[in-house]
Design a protein around this motif. Structure first.
Motif, PDB file in Angstrom:
ATOM      1  N   LEU A  27       0.843  -1.193   0.000  1.00  0.00           N
ATOM      2  CA  LEU A  27       0.000   0.000   0.000  1.00  0.00           C
ATOM      3  C   LEU A  27       0.879   1.245   0.000  1.00  0.00           C
ATOM      4  N   HIS A  28       0.300   2.347  -0.462  1.00  0.00           N
ATOM      5  CA  HIS A  28       1.073   3.580  -0.578  1.00  0.00           C
ATOM      6  C   HIS A  28       1.250   4.233   0.782  1.00  0.00           C
ATOM      7  N   ARG A  29       2.245   5.073   0.859  1.00  0.00           N
ATOM      8  CA  ARG A  29       2.307   5.992   1.997  1.00  0.00           C
ATOM      9  C   ARG A  29       2.830   7.315   1.477  1.00  0.00           C
TER      10      ARG A  29
ATOM     11  N   ALA B 138       0.345  10.123 -14.046  1.00  0.00           N
ATOM     12  CA  ALA B 138       0.979   8.881 -14.498  1.00  0.00           C
ATOM     13  C   ALA B 138       0.100   7.671 -14.225  1.00  0.00           C
ATOM     14  N   CYS B 139      -0.771   7.785 -13.276  1.00  0.00           N
ATOM     15  CA  CYS B 139      -1.501   6.600 -12.825  1.00  0.00           C
ATOM     16  C   CYS B 139      -2.391   6.040 -13.933  1.00  0.00           C
ATOM     17  N   PRO B 140      -2.155   4.835 -14.366  1.00  0.00           N
ATOM     18  CA  PRO B 140      -2.973   4.257 -15.440  1.00  0.00           C
ATOM     19  C   PRO B 140      -4.379   3.910 -14.963  1.00  0.00           C
ATOM     20  N   ALA B 141      -4.543   3.709 -13.669  1.00  0.00           N
ATOM     21  CA  ALA B 141      -5.870   3.347 -13.170  1.00  0.00           C
ATOM     22  C   ALA B 141      -6.657   4.585 -12.770  1.00  0.00           C
ATOM     23  N   GLN B 142      -6.013   5.751 -12.853  1.00  0.00           N
ATOM     24  CA  GLN B 142      -6.649   7.021 -12.496  1.00  0.00           C
ATOM     25  C   GLN B 142      -7.295   6.947 -11.129  1.00  0.00           C
ATOM     26  N   CYS B 143      -6.541   6.478 -10.183  1.00  0.00           N
ATOM     27  CA  CYS B 143      -7.137   6.291  -8.875  1.00  0.00           C
ATOM     28  C   CYS B 143      -6.581   7.262  -7.851  1.00  0.00           C
ATOM     29  N   ILE B 144      -5.765   8.232  -8.290  1.00  0.00           N
ATOM     30  CA  ILE B 144      -5.256   9.230  -7.342  1.00  0.00           C
ATOM     31  C   ILE B 144      -5.978  10.538  -7.602  1.00  0.00           C
ATOM     32  N   HIS B 145      -6.476  11.112  -6.531  1.00  0.00           N
ATOM     33  CA  HIS B 145      -7.135  12.404  -6.668  1.00  0.00           C
ATOM     34  C   HIS B 145      -6.440  13.377  -5.734  1.00  0.00           C
TER      35      HIS B 145
ATOM     36  N   VAL C 273      -6.130  11.572  -2.204  1.00  0.00           N
ATOM     37  CA  VAL C 273      -6.956  10.372  -2.025  1.00  0.00           C
ATOM     38  C   VAL C 273      -6.505   9.302  -3.013  1.00  0.00           C
ATOM     39  N   ILE C 274      -6.322   8.105  -2.523  1.00  0.00           N
ATOM     40  CA  ILE C 274      -6.038   6.983  -3.424  1.00  0.00           C
ATOM     41  C   ILE C 274      -7.128   5.938  -3.223  1.00  0.00           C
ATOM     42  N   ASP C 275      -7.721   5.501  -4.315  1.00  0.00           N
ATOM     43  CA  ASP C 275      -8.693   4.412  -4.245  1.00  0.00           C
ATOM     44  C   ASP C 275      -7.918   3.103  -4.383  1.00  0.00           C
TER      45      ASP C 275
ATOM     46  N   ARG D 154      -9.035   0.422  -6.866  1.00  0.00           N
ATOM     47  CA  ARG D 154      -8.789   0.552  -8.301  1.00  0.00           C
ATOM     48  C   ARG D 154      -7.315   0.436  -8.626  1.00  0.00           C
ATOM     49  N   CYS D 155      -6.490   0.731  -7.665  1.00  0.00           N
ATOM     50  CA  CYS D 155      -5.042   0.726  -7.898  1.00  0.00           C
ATOM     51  C   CYS D 155      -4.612  -0.643  -8.404  1.00  0.00           C
ATOM     52  N   ILE D 156      -3.735  -0.629  -9.388  1.00  0.00           N
ATOM     53  CA  ILE D 156      -3.249  -1.900  -9.909  1.00  0.00           C
ATOM     54  C   ILE D 156      -1.833  -2.175  -9.429  1.00  0.00           C
ATOM     55  N   PHE D 157      -1.358  -1.359  -8.523  1.00  0.00           N
ATOM     56  CA  PHE D 157      -0.052  -1.570  -7.889  1.00  0.00           C
ATOM     57  C   PHE D 157       1.067  -1.667  -8.914  1.00  0.00           C
ATOM     58  N   CYS D 158       0.988  -0.747  -9.881  1.00  0.00           N
ATOM     59  CA  CYS D 158       2.021  -0.755 -10.914  1.00  0.00           C
ATOM     60  C   CYS D 158       3.249   0.000 -10.462  1.00  0.00           C
ATOM     61  N   GLY D 159       3.066   0.924  -9.495  1.00  0.00           N
ATOM     62  CA  GLY D 159       4.218   1.658  -9.006  1.00  0.00           C
ATOM     63  C   GLY D 159       4.580   2.863  -9.859  1.00  0.00           C
ATOM     64  N   PHE D 160       3.771   3.187 -10.868  1.00  0.00           N
ATOM     65  CA  PHE D 160       4.108   4.330 -11.713  1.00  0.00           C
ATOM     66  C   PHE D 160       4.104   5.626 -10.917  1.00  0.00           C
ATOM     67  N   CYS D 161       3.206   5.719  -9.945  1.00  0.00           N
ATOM     68  CA  CYS D 161       3.130   6.936  -9.162  1.00  0.00           C
ATOM     69  C   CYS D 161       4.434   7.177  -8.422  1.00  0.00           C
ATOM     70  N   VAL D 162       5.004   6.110  -7.925  1.00  0.00           N
ATOM     71  CA  VAL D 162       6.257   6.244  -7.189  1.00  0.00           C
ATOM     72  C   VAL D 162       7.358   6.709  -8.134  1.00  0.00           C
TER      73      VAL D 162
ATOM     74  N   ARG E 266       5.449   6.635  -1.718  1.00  0.00           N
ATOM     75  CA  ARG E 266       6.230   5.403  -1.794  1.00  0.00           C
ATOM     76  C   ARG E 266       5.309   4.222  -1.548  1.00  0.00           C
ATOM     77  N   MET E 267       5.731   3.054  -1.981  1.00  0.00           N
ATOM     78  CA  MET E 267       4.917   1.843  -1.771  1.00  0.00           C
ATOM     79  C   MET E 267       5.690   0.819  -0.956  1.00  0.00           C
ATOM     80  N   ASP E 268       6.487   1.312  -0.001  1.00  0.00           N
ATOM     81  CA  ASP E 268       7.361   0.398   0.733  1.00  0.00           C
ATOM     82  C   ASP E 268       6.797   0.033   2.093  1.00  0.00           C
TER      83      ASP E 268
HETATM   84  S1  SF4 Z   1       0.553   2.062  -8.161  1.00  0.00           S
HETATM   85 FE1  SF4 Z   1      -0.076   2.533 -10.243  1.00  0.00          FE
HETATM   86  S2  SF4 Z   1      -2.250   2.300 -10.208  1.00  0.00           S
HETATM   87 FE2  SF4 Z   1      -1.619   2.451  -8.092  1.00  0.00          FE
HETATM   88  S3  SF4 Z   1      -1.803   4.580  -7.576  1.00  0.00           S
HETATM   89 FE3  SF4 Z   1       0.265   4.272  -8.261  1.00  0.00          FE
HETATM   90  S4  SF4 Z   1       0.249   4.746 -10.443  1.00  0.00           S
HETATM   91 FE4  SF4 Z   1      -1.868   4.444  -9.809  1.00  0.00          FE
END
Ligand code: SF4
Ligand code: SF4
Lengths: 224, 589
Positions: A93-95, A115-122, A145-147, A150-158, A167-169
């Motif tokens: 999960l993000h922090r 960058a978020c492909p799932a468009q889940c960050i507002h 806000v992160i949903d 919907r997040c696909i945990f791609c890590g693009f946001c990081v 970060r997603m650590d």
């Molecule tokens: S991990 Fe990917 S899908 Fe999840 S919030 Fe970050 S950019 Fe969006």
């Protein structure tokens, strides 16, 4: 006259029968058609397996498969009681990382939400108050806000973040909740999480504006 | 309806409801566990509660100790006559049962976990079968001993045997407690806890309703599904009629009469006091009520499929309704032959007829097969689970359900499974009757030749009969669950073809042939009657012998130790063996 379809080399040549192994049709004897004898035979087989396995388990000649699965070295683990070690770069999960003063490092540049492909960050950006040394230099996220559903945990946001603010650590993976609302993670919750080392700050501190080491412009240097 | 009748009705409803609800939970467990045992893989039933050590010891200690103390206290008062003899027999048999069974459990524990003291080491090499055989022998000895005791000293013998039984219970309790290992005890109950964990989870889960679903019907459907499954229980008799005398002679049945169960009833079961039926309600339409209510189960599935706003769900609902409507016909007609034989559609009459004559499965074998098939289709279980068909329409009519509504569908389905077994028992497997067990005790007679007679009290016969009903139901449920692990699903057109072109004509033919035969036998005269009676007794004897033999074979088979031979399977293993190496496991590279 209808046009002939051109032959498709991937299926079968036009006008030729399909080549391949002929599979014999099952014999339709009365015994097979009556179904019951085969049914009884099938029941006998399953019951035999059932009794054999039950018996070996009961007599202690073979471990109970459920209990055996709890032993060391068995691939199945007893999940909520024990967890697999996650790899070093596991994306949990993000922090939102914090500055030393406890405010989020995020400068609300919207790079991550773009960058978020799932468009889940507002993110809603806000200006710092008049007189704040950061005003006019950077913004801060009024809401973040992160949903997580919907997040696909791609890590693009990081990857996208210029400030190492997201970060997603955390090492936490998505927790099951009983309603969808609970998967909406807001700023204060995201700021609560710590990394796997237990720190809320970034492991990769950068120079803050105003620091003597800061390579960019500071407010004082700006008036020229 | 007097107050006592209302209370008794509530008690009966509770008995049935609790039995079937528990069966539903147990079936969800058994379904998975049996699959795991058939395929020798890890089942999903892993829920665990870690009991504090003292609590675990208390659980092991208290129930048997309580039974022991109870046995001792209840033996303090003196008994007389047949009650004393019965008490003596029960005490002795129970003590022997507890004895050999505990030794067996101890033996299994030693074999799997090792001995903890010198005495236990003796168990390590004992063949577990010998405990069972010795136990059976002692059982028989106990019966003989009961005959040897002179009637005058029977009350004393009953008391002494009560003390012995209490002592055995206490010893078992204490020793089992001392064997509880230290530290918290993981309690799994062979995985049965998982059903509880699942239901707790389902209660808290989000109840998701699709956006365009019909909210009211979406919520109503699972209730309808459960309702029809529960309401059908009302007419199934689960025991023989209880007979109470009018203790205070005021001519009405009231609470004080509940203690006055008559001691014995004649073999005919006639009763000149107050009758209490062990059946929630004895409708004269009996089985027709079941058909009527069970038929409404379709409504739940159809509404669920329609209200979910999902094409798969709609398909599932359609399949469910067309399948159930089709099979309802075959199901009803396959039983008509049975009604002709029994001469009644009242459930209690059927049970009585089967007890007095032969079990339904012997008089209507074809009807049994047809009914079983139709029943499987009605309960929507494999091989007739097209309405759910996971591989085609995901989950069918309850696809859009989650949380407790889904749980209600599942509960309803498993209750239906258990209830269908109860129905099979009531219609075809003699209901609550056991072979040769009559209202006044065991009478083994073939035709007019009496072989053996053992008188029993009304209470004992009633308890045994009720237990027999529930036991048979559990057994049939267990067999039905095996269908799922054996049979593949039919295709939908095959299902329809089977229903309309095979089951239905066969059911009609069965009905006609039965009608002709019944008419012919009615007019055949007394000689034919006595022959039929003899045949019926032979089937009863067959059931009794087959049950005993099956039970003994099962226990002996289960207890027979398996010797595992290590063998080398792979070519690599054989190669390694040729080179003089040894591989501990054939799988090893
Ligand atoms: S991990 Fe990917 S899908 Fe999840 S919030 Fe970050 S950019 Fe969006
Ligand atoms: S988290 Fe990083 S990328 Fe996202 S808005 Fe904040 S500073 Fe920009």
């Amino acid at each position: 006259m209808p046009k002939r379809t051109p032959s498709n080399p991937w299926t079968k040549p036009a006008g030729k029968p399909i080549e391949g192994k002929a599979i014999p049709r099952p014999r339709r004897t009365a015994e097979v058609q009556a179904y019951l004898p085969e049914f009884l035979r099938g029941m006998a087989i399953t019951m035999r397996h059932f009794f054999k396995n039950t018996k070996e388990m009961m007599l202690g000649q073979k471990p109970d498969p459920v209990l055996e699965a709890l032993n060391e070295g068995v691939t199945t683990i007893c999940y909520p009681e024990e967890k697999r070690p996650y790899p070093e770069r596991f994306r949990g999960l993000h922090r939102l990382t914090l500055r030393d003063d406890g405010s989020p490092r995020c400068v609300a540049c919207l790079c991550c939400s773009t960058a978020c492909p799932a468009q889940c960050i507002h993110i809603e950006a806000g200006e710092y108050a008049e007189g704040d040394k950061r005003r006019g230099y950077e913004r801060y996220p009024k809401t973040f806000v992160i949903d997580e559903l919907r997040c696909i945990f791609c890590g693009f946001c990081v990857e996208a973040c210029p400030c190492d603010a997201i970060r997603m650590d955390t090492g936490i993976h998505a927790t099951p909740y009983d309603s969808r609302e609970q998967f909406i993670y807001r700023k204060d919750l995201l700021m609560e999480f710590t990394g796997r080392d237990g720190s809320r700050t970034s492991a990769n501190p950068r120079h803050e504006p105003g620091d003597p080491t800061h390579p960019g412009l500071s407010r004082e240097q700006m008036d020229h | 309806m007097s107050a006592v009748e209302i209370v008794l009705s509530v008690v009966k409803v509770l008995i049935m409801l609790l039995f079937f609800l528990n069966m539903a939970a147990l079936c969800t467990w058994a379904d998975r566990r049996q699959g795991a045992m058939v395929q020798d893989r890890v089942g999903p039933n892993r829920a665990v509660v870690h009991l504090p050590n003292m609590l675990a010891r208390g659980i092991v200690l208290l129930p048997p100790a309580l039974f022991g103390v109870l046995a001792i206290f209840s033996s303090l008062g003196a008994l007389a006559g047949r009650a004393a003899a019965e008490r003596f027999t029960v005490n002795v048999q129970l003590a022997i049962l507890v004895g050999w069974f505990s030794l067996l459990v101890l033996c299994a524990k030693v074999r799997s976990g090792g001995a903890i003291n010198k005495a236990e080491e003796m168990f390590a090499d004992v063949d577990p079968r010998s405990f069972f055989f010795a136990g059976l022998g002692v059982h028989a000895l106990g019966l003989v001993a009961g005959r040897l005791v002179p009637p005058a000293s029977m009350p004393l013998a009953a008391q002494v045997s009560g003390f012995v039984l209490g002592g055995v219970f206490l010893i078992v309790a204490l020793y089992a407690t001392s064997r509880v290992p230290d530290g918290p005890i993981p309690l799994r109950l062979a995985g049965t806890l998982h059903a509880i964990a699942d239901s707790i989870k389902m209660i808290w889960k989000e109840d998701f309703i699709p956006k365009n679903a019909d909210r009211i019907l979406h919520g109503l459907a699972p209730m309808l599904a459960v309702f029809s499954a529960i309401a059908v229980m009302a007419v199934v008799p689960f025991g023989p009629d209880l007979c109470f005398t009018d203790g205070n002679r005021n001519g009405t049945f009231d609470f004080s009469d509940l203690g006055n169960l008559v001691a014995t009833v004649p073999a005919s079961g006639a009763c000149n006091g107050f009758l209490v039926k062990m059946q929630i309600i004895d409708l004269n339409v009996g089985i027709l009520y079941i058909f009527g209510i069970a038929g409404t189960g379709i409504i739940g599935a159809a509404i669920a499929g329609w209200a979910s706003d999902n094409k798969f769900a709609l398909l599932g609902g359609l399949r469910a309704s067309s399948q159930m409507v089709s099979y309802e016909v075959a199901m009803g007609l396959s039983l008509v032959g049975l009604f002709l034989v029994y001469g009644s559609v009242r459930m209690s009459d059927m049970a009585v007829w089967q007890g007095a004559n032969a079990w339904g499965v012997f008089v209507q074998p074809l009807g049994f097969i047809l009914f079983l098939t139709a029943l499987c289709a009605e309960t929507k279980r494999v091989p007739f689970d097209q309405p759910e068909g996971e591989s085609e329409i995901v989950a069918g009519y309850f696809l859009e359900y989650s949380g407790f509504k889904w749980g209600m569908f599942m509960t309803g389905e498993y209750i239906e499974l258990a209830f269908s077994s109860a129905l099979l028992v009531a219609l075809f497997f003699g209901g609550y009757s056991l072979p040769f067990l009559h209202a006044d005790g065991i009478t083994i007679a073939f035709g007019d030749t009496m072989l053996f007679q053992y008188k029993m009290t009304h209470l004992a016969v009633s308890i045994i009969s009720a237990l027999a009903f529930f036991g048979k139901t559990i057994f049939v449920t267990w067999v039905q669950i095996f269908f799922r692990w054996t049979l593949p699903r039919f295709r939908y057109d095959q299902l329809m073809k089977l229903g309309w072109t095979k089951l239905l004509p066969l059911a009609i033919a069965n009905m006609m042939v039965t009608g002709v035969v019944v008419l012919a036998l009615r007019n055949a005269g007394p000689a034919a009657d006595s022959w039929l009676k003899l045949l019926a007794d032979i089937t009863q004897g067959f059931v009794a012998v087959a049950t005993l033999a099956g039970f003994v074979a099962l226990v002996v088979g289960l207890l027979e130790p398996v010797e595992r031979k290590k063998f080398l399977a792979s070519s690599a293993a054989r190669f390694a063996a040729a080179m003089g190496g040894v591989k501990p496991e054939p799988q090893q590279a």
